[in-house]
Design a protein around this motif. Structure first.
Motif, PDB file in Angstrom:
ATOM      1  N   LEU A   1       0.825  -1.211   0.000  1.00 52.85           N
ATOM      2  CA  LEU A   1       0.000   0.000   0.000  1.00 52.85           C
ATOM      3  C   LEU A   1       0.858   1.259   0.000  1.00 52.85           C
ATOM      4  N   ILE A   2       1.835   1.316   0.892  1.00 51.25           N
ATOM      5  CA  ILE A   2       2.657   2.516   1.024  1.00 51.25           C
ATOM      6  C   ILE A   2       3.663   2.636  -0.123  1.00 51.25           C
ATOM      7  N   PHE A   3       4.212   1.522  -0.561  1.00 50.47           N
ATOM      8  CA  PHE A   3       5.154   1.539  -1.686  1.00 50.47           C
ATOM      9  C   PHE A   3       4.460   2.054  -2.947  1.00 50.47           C
ATOM     10  N   ASP A   4       3.254   1.550  -3.226  1.00 51.32           N
ATOM     11  CA  ASP A   4       2.515   1.991  -4.419  1.00 51.32           C
ATOM     12  C   ASP A   4       2.150   3.464  -4.331  1.00 51.32           C
ATOM     13  N   LEU A   5       1.785   3.907  -3.134  1.00 46.34           N
ATOM     14  CA  LEU A   5       1.450   5.318  -2.931  1.00 46.34           C
ATOM     15  C   LEU A   5       2.663   6.197  -3.210  1.00 46.34           C
ATOM     16  N   LEU A   6       3.803   5.787  -2.687  1.00 44.10           N
ATOM     17  CA  LEU A   6       5.037   6.544  -2.869  1.00 44.10           C
ATOM     18  C   LEU A   6       5.467   6.550  -4.342  1.00 44.10           C
ATOM     19  N   LYS A   7       5.432   5.382  -4.966  1.00 40.37           N
ATOM     20  CA  LYS A   7       5.840   5.264  -6.365  1.00 40.37           C
ATOM     21  C   LYS A   7       4.938   6.094  -7.278  1.00 40.37           C
ATOM     22  N   HIS A   8       3.646   6.018  -7.055  1.00 38.60           N
ATOM     23  CA  HIS A   8       2.686   6.760  -7.878  1.00 38.60           C
ATOM     24  C   HIS A   8       2.949   8.267  -7.813  1.00 38.60           C
TER      25      HIS A   8
ATOM     26  N   ILE B   1      -1.949  10.220   2.876  1.00 40.77           N
ATOM     27  CA  ILE B   1      -1.747   9.591   4.187  1.00 40.77           C
ATOM     28  C   ILE B   1      -2.858  10.011   5.153  1.00 40.77           C
ATOM     29  N   CYS B   2      -3.338  11.240   5.030  1.00 40.73           N
ATOM     30  CA  CYS B   2      -4.481  11.672   5.847  1.00 40.73           C
ATOM     31  C   CYS B   2      -5.699  10.791   5.570  1.00 40.73           C
TER      32      CYS B   2
ATOM     33  N   ASP C   1       7.290   4.995   8.611  1.00 38.79           N
ATOM     34  CA  ASP C   1       7.740   3.976   9.555  1.00 38.79           C
ATOM     35  C   ASP C   1       6.569   3.477  10.392  1.00 38.79           C
ATOM     36  N   PHE C   2       5.742   4.390  10.854  1.00 36.85           N
ATOM     37  CA  PHE C   2       4.536   4.023  11.614  1.00 36.85           C
ATOM     38  C   PHE C   2       3.575   3.236  10.745  1.00 36.85           C
ATOM     39  N   LEU C   3       3.337   3.691   9.527  1.00 42.24           N
ATOM     40  CA  LEU C   3       2.392   3.031   8.626  1.00 42.24           C
ATOM     41  C   LEU C   3       2.803   1.601   8.295  1.00 42.24           C
ATOM     42  N   CYS C   4       4.114   1.369   8.235  1.00 40.49           N
ATOM     43  CA  CYS C   4       4.605   0.037   7.892  1.00 40.49           C
ATOM     44  C   CYS C   4       4.885  -0.832   9.118  1.00 40.49           C
ATOM     45  N   SER C   5       4.879  -0.233  10.288  1.00 42.61           N
ATOM     46  CA  SER C   5       5.245  -0.978  11.492  1.00 42.61           C
ATOM     47  C   SER C   5       4.052  -1.544  12.253  1.00 42.61           C
TER      48      SER C   5
END
Length: 237
Positions: A97-104, A123-124, A219-223
């Motif tokens: 989820l976060i990787f795709d968001l960042l890449k996009h 992220i909000c 870090d929080f989102l992935c942890s």
């Protein structure tokens, strides 16, 4: 209550807690860009240590505003960010989820400020923060500086209570600034936030013993398994 902050790159969890606490949040994007600041870089946890990931931007004059900074057209720095993020968090539950968001967003935006704001908005949504967001460059403001600009933004959005980051206390505590806010009937309070401790990196092979605070929100989102629910608990505290 209103908060006003510069649009930083993947800011820390306290930034999002501040957004969630106020009625309105304003991205202060019409002020001078600072080289090697949180506007263009942040920290993640990699191999049990702090590690910077940084945006690359085109060369510009020192007086260029944040909203006018263009990202470098070379894609190598984008690949480096994504590769570093993969090595740090690929085994976490929310990695895709976060990787795709960042890449996009890295591939979509050519403007540094627009990239930062787009990531913050996305992220909000993940954290279910519904605070209305504004850009100071879109508020038709006068050419003012520091506390004068903050007061005008408050007046523009009809707010009589300003929530400030602790870092601004040095100049907002000065007599001139205090009198300016008082004359305009705007109260100031400071965001006193205790950083939460969570299990960094869910996978046992990555967990490590030492918690590192003040990292990027990713870090929080992935942890944590359920970032939305954990974030609500933090806000209630």
């Amino acid at each position: 209550m209103i908060a006003i902050m510069q649009p930083t790159f993947l800011p820390w969890i306290g930034y999002f807690c501040m957004i969630a606490k106020v009625k309105y949040f304003v991205f202060l994007d019409n002020v001078q860009f600072e080289q090697r600041s949180w506007q263009s870089r942040n920290k993640i946890k990699l191999q049990e240590k702090e590690h910077f990931i940084s945006l690359s931007h085109q060369k510009t004059s020192q007086k260029t505003l944040i909203c006018d900074i263009k990202l470098s057209k070379d894609t190598k720095w984008k690949d480096k960010i994504l590769k570093t993020f993969y090595h740090a968090y690929s085994k976490s539950d929310n990695f895709n989820l976060i990787f795709d968001l960042l890449k996009h967003n890295l591939n979509k935006h050519e403007n540094l400020c627009e990239l930062n704001i787009s990531l913050i908005i996305a992220i909000c949504k993940i954290l279910e923060i519904n605070t209305p967001l504004f850009k100071s460059s879109m508020l038709d403001l006068s050419d003012l500086k520091r506390e004068n600009l903050l007061v005008e933004i408050c007046k523009k959005l009809d707010s009589n209570h300003y929530l400030s980051a602790n870092g601004s206390k040095a100049y907002l505590d000065k007599k001139e600034a205090k009198e300016l806010f008082k004359d305009n009937k705007i109260s100031i309070s400071y965001f006193d936030f205790i950083h939460p401790i969570y299990k960094q990196n869910l996978n046992k092979q990555q967990r490590g013993e030492g918690f590192i605070s003040y990292l990027s929100i990713v870090d929080f989102l992935c942890s944590v398994k359920e970032p939305k629910e954990e974030f609500k608990k933090i806000i209630l505290k």
